[in-house]
Design a protein around this motif. Structure first.
Motif, PDB file in Angstrom:
ATOM      1  N   GLN A 249       0.857  -1.188   0.000  1.00 25.67           N
ATOM      2  CA  GLN A 249       0.000   0.000   0.000  1.00 25.67           C
ATOM      3  C   GLN A 249       0.888   1.230   0.000  1.00 25.67           C
ATOM      4  OE1 GLN A 249      -0.676   2.549   2.421  1.00 25.67           O
ATOM      5  NE2 GLN A 249       0.888   1.842   3.852  1.00 25.67           N
ATOM      6  N   ASN A 250       0.422   2.251  -0.718  1.00 26.14           N
ATOM      7  CA  ASN A 250       1.197   3.481  -0.862  1.00 26.14           C
ATOM      8  C   ASN A 250       0.335   4.675  -0.472  1.00 26.14           C
ATOM      9  OD1 ASN A 250       2.777   5.674  -1.722  1.00 26.14           O
ATOM     10  ND2 ASN A 250       3.618   4.527  -3.449  1.00 26.14           N
ATOM     11  N   CYS A 251       0.689   5.297   0.629  1.00 27.92           N
ATOM     12  CA  CYS A 251       0.061   6.550   1.060  1.00 27.92           C
ATOM     13  C   CYS A 251      -1.436   6.387   1.321  1.00 27.92           C
ATOM     14  CB  CYS A 251       0.295   7.637   0.013  1.00 27.92           C
ATOM     15  SG  CYS A 251       0.508   9.308   0.697  1.00 27.92           S
ATOM     16  N   LEU A 252      -1.814   5.219   1.856  1.00 30.84           N
ATOM     17  CA  LEU A 252      -3.204   4.970   2.244  1.00 30.84           C
ATOM     18  C   LEU A 252      -3.343   4.822   3.749  1.00 30.84           C
ATOM     19  CD1 LEU A 252      -6.195   4.233   1.733  1.00 30.84           C
ATOM     20  CD2 LEU A 252      -5.450   1.856   1.446  1.00 30.84           C
ATOM     21  N   PHE A 253      -2.508   3.988   4.346  1.00 30.63           N
ATOM     22  CA  PHE A 253      -2.677   3.672   5.758  1.00 30.63           C
ATOM     23  C   PHE A 253      -2.497   4.895   6.642  1.00 30.63           C
ATOM     24  CE2 PHE A 253      -1.871  -1.223   5.908  1.00 30.63           C
ATOM     25  CZ  PHE A 253      -2.864  -1.399   4.953  1.00 30.63           C
ATOM     26  N   ASN A 254      -1.752   5.900   6.179  1.00 28.96           N
ATOM     27  CA  ASN A 254      -1.584   7.114   6.993  1.00 28.96           C
ATOM     28  C   ASN A 254      -2.883   7.890   7.146  1.00 28.96           C
ATOM     29  OD1 ASN A 254      -1.373   9.963   5.309  1.00 28.96           O
ATOM     30  ND2 ASN A 254      -1.080   8.161   4.021  1.00 28.96           N
ATOM     31  N   ILE A 255      -3.842   7.630   6.282  1.00 26.32           N
ATOM     32  CA  ILE A 255      -5.147   8.297   6.404  1.00 26.32           C
ATOM     33  C   ILE A 255      -5.903   7.799   7.632  1.00 26.32           C
ATOM     34  CG2 ILE A 255      -7.433   8.495   5.310  1.00 26.32           C
ATOM     35  CD1 ILE A 255      -6.050   8.467   2.614  1.00 26.32           C
ATOM     36  N   PHE A 256      -5.649   6.556   8.036  1.00 26.31           N
ATOM     37  CA  PHE A 256      -6.442   5.933   9.075  1.00 26.31           C
ATOM     38  C   PHE A 256      -6.127   6.487  10.458  1.00 26.31           C
ATOM     39  CE2 PHE A 256      -6.172   1.941   6.239  1.00 26.31           C
ATOM     40  CZ  PHE A 256      -7.218   2.398   5.456  1.00 26.31           C
ATOM     41  N   ALA A 257      -7.160   6.571  11.285  1.00 20.24           N
ATOM     42  CA  ALA A 257      -6.957   6.834  12.710  1.00 20.24           C
ATOM     43  C   ALA A 257      -6.181   5.655  13.295  1.00 20.24           C
ATOM     44  CB  ALA A 257      -8.308   6.986  13.414  1.00 20.24           C
ATOM     45  N   PRO A 258      -5.439   5.865  14.403  1.00 19.01           N
ATOM     46  CA  PRO A 258      -4.551   4.809  14.914  1.00 19.01           C
ATOM     47  C   PRO A 258      -5.224   3.453  15.106  1.00 19.01           C
ATOM     48  CG  PRO A 258      -4.050   6.865  16.011  1.00 19.01           C
ATOM     49  CD  PRO A 258      -5.269   7.128  15.151  1.00 19.01           C
ATOM     50  N   GLU A 259      -6.438   3.436  15.656  1.00 18.37           N
ATOM     51  CA  GLU A 259      -7.090   2.147  15.882  1.00 18.37           C
ATOM     52  C   GLU A 259      -7.449   1.465  14.558  1.00 18.37           C
ATOM     53  OE1 GLU A 259     -10.203   5.461  16.250  1.00 18.37           O
ATOM     54  OE2 GLU A 259      -8.138   5.087  16.912  1.00 18.37           O
ATOM     55  N   ASP A 260      -7.783   2.259  13.531  1.00 18.96           N
ATOM     56  CA  ASP A 260      -8.070   1.689  12.220  1.00 18.96           C
ATOM     57  C   ASP A 260      -6.790   1.251  11.515  1.00 18.96           C
ATOM     58  OD1 ASP A 260     -10.824   1.941  12.407  1.00 18.96           O
ATOM     59  OD2 ASP A 260     -10.845   3.957  11.579  1.00 18.96           O
TER      60      ASP A 260
END
Length: 322
Positions: free
Chosen positions: A141-152
Motif C-alpha cells: 500500500q502506498n500513502c493509504l494507511f496514513n489516512i487511518f486513525a490509529p485504531e483503524d
C-alpha cells in the motif's frame, strides 16, 4: 460524515478529475526496461514514495495491492509477475476502480507484454481484504494507511498480516511526522484524506507494525515529504512530514524483540581478527557489518571502546545480522 467517508468522496473526485501532484511531489515512477506508463496513469500517481522494490519480486509473487489508485504500482508489480491474477488490487471507491481499469487498458496498448488480466481489481477495503488467509506473498500500500486513525491503522495491519503467507512481506510507503501532529489538524477530515494530517511519528508507526506480529522490519528509504508551515496550519512552529518506505516480514518476533533495520553497521576495532559475541554476531576487524537497531544497541554497550556503531542511513536493502 466520518473521515473514511470524506476520504472516499475525495478520492472519487480525484479519480474523475486527476489532481496532479496530490501526494508525490518529488519522485517519479521507477524506470523499467520495456515499461511505458500512460500519461493519465502518471497524473494519478497518488503516492508518497514507492512499494515496488525489484529485489523483493523474484519468482513471480502473488501481490495484494490495497488502494489501487490510478493503477501505476499495480502495473509495476505486474511487470514482475506476468500471469493472470498475479496482482489483486483492492479498492473501495467505485470511480477509482473504473479509472484504474481504464488506465490499465491504456497500458496494455502501450506495453506488448502486459495483459489487463494480470491485474484483478476487486471491491473491498483495507479492513476486510477479500482474499483467503495466508494466500499472498506480498501486501502493498502506498500513502493509504496514513489516512487511518490509529485504531483503524491497527485493523488494517492485522488484515494484511492475516492474508500473508508465512515469510510474506508487507511493503508500505507512508508519510510520518517528525513530531506529533496537533489535534486540530488530525480532526480535519479533508487534510487527513490529502495525506497531510494523519501521520504518526516514526516510533509510533513502527510499533504499530510490530504489535500485530511482524518480527522484522527493514527501512528502504526515509526522506522529506511536505512541510506544514506555521501560518497556514496554525502551528507554533513548522512541522516536517517525511516519507517512509518499509518492508515488514511475517516472521516470528524473537524473544528479545523485533529486528528493525535502518542501515546501521557495527565495526570491530579490537586487536583480535574477529569478535564473536554470545548471540553469534561475528564481526571481522575493520569491516562494517549490517546490524538491526536492537543488535546495534547491545554491541555498542558491550564493548564501546572496541565496537563502533554507525548512524542509521535510512536506506537498507536486506541481509544483516539476524
Amino acid at each position: 460524515m466520518s473521515y473514511l467517508e470524506t476520504a472516499a468522496q475525495f478520492y472519487s473526485e480525484v479519480a474523475q478529475t486527476p489532481e496532479i501532484g496530490l501526494c508525490c511531489v518529488q519522485s517519479t515512477p521507477m524506470q523499467l526496461p520495456g515499461l511505458k506508463i500512460p500519461c493519465k496513469m502518471q497524473d494519478m500517481n497518488y503516492g508518497c514514495g514507492t512499494t515496488v522494490h525489484p529485489t523483493e519480486l523474484s519468482h513471480q509473487p502473488t501481490v495484494l495491492y490495497v488502494g489501487v489508485g490510478g493503477g501505476l504500482e499495480a502495473l509495476q508489480f505486474a511487470y514482475f509477475s506476468r500471469r493472470p491474477g498475479a496482482v489483486i488490487a483492492v479498492e473501495p471507491v467505485a470511480a477509482m476502480r473504473e479509472a484504474a481499469r481504464n488506465n490499465l487498458e491504456l497500458a496494455a496498448k502501450e506495453n506488448p507484454w502486459f495483459d489487463p488480466s494480470f491485474v484483478e481489481i476487486r471491491d473491498g477495503d483495507a479492513f476486510n481484504l477479500p482474499v483467503a488467509d495466508e494466500s499472498v506473498d506480498i501486501v502493498a500500500q502506498n500513502c493509504l494507511f496514513n489516512i487511518f486513525a490509529p485504531e483503524d491503522l491497527t485493523r488494517a495491519l492485522q488484515a494484511a498480516y492475516r492474508v500473508l503467507k508465512l515469510g510474506g512481506r508487507l511493503q508500505m510507503s507512508d508519510p510520518i511526522a517528525t513530531r506529533p501532529i496537533p489535534q486540530h489538524l488530525q480532526q480535519d477530515e479533508r487534510l487527513r484524506a490529502m495525506c497531510l494530517s494523519g501521520a504518526l511519528t516514526y516510533a509510533e508507526y513502527i510499533q504499530r507494525i510490530i504489535d500485530v506480529g511482524f518480527g522484522q522490519i527493514e527501512i528502504r528509504a526515509r526522506r522529506p515529504y511536505r512541510l506544514l508551515d506555521s501560518e497556514t496550519y496554525q502551528l507554533e512552529q513548522h512541522l516536517l512530514l517525511e516519507s517512509l518506505d518499509s518492508v515488514a516480514f511475517k516472521v516470528a518476533i524473537p524473544e528479545d524483540g523485533a529486528c528493525v533495520f535502518t542501515g546501521k553497521t557495527a565495526i570491530y576495532a579490537g586487536n583480535e581478527p574477529f569478535f564473536d559475541d554470545a548471540a553469534g554476531h561475528l564481526l571481522q576487524r575493520g569491516i562494517p557489518a549490517a546490524v538491526c537497531d536492537k543488535t546495534a544497541a547491545k554491541l555498542g554497550a558491550l564493548k564501546p571502546s572496541e565496537i563502533m556503531i554507525t548512524e542509521s542511513t535510512w536506506h537498507y536493502s536486506g541481509g544483516g545480522c539476524c
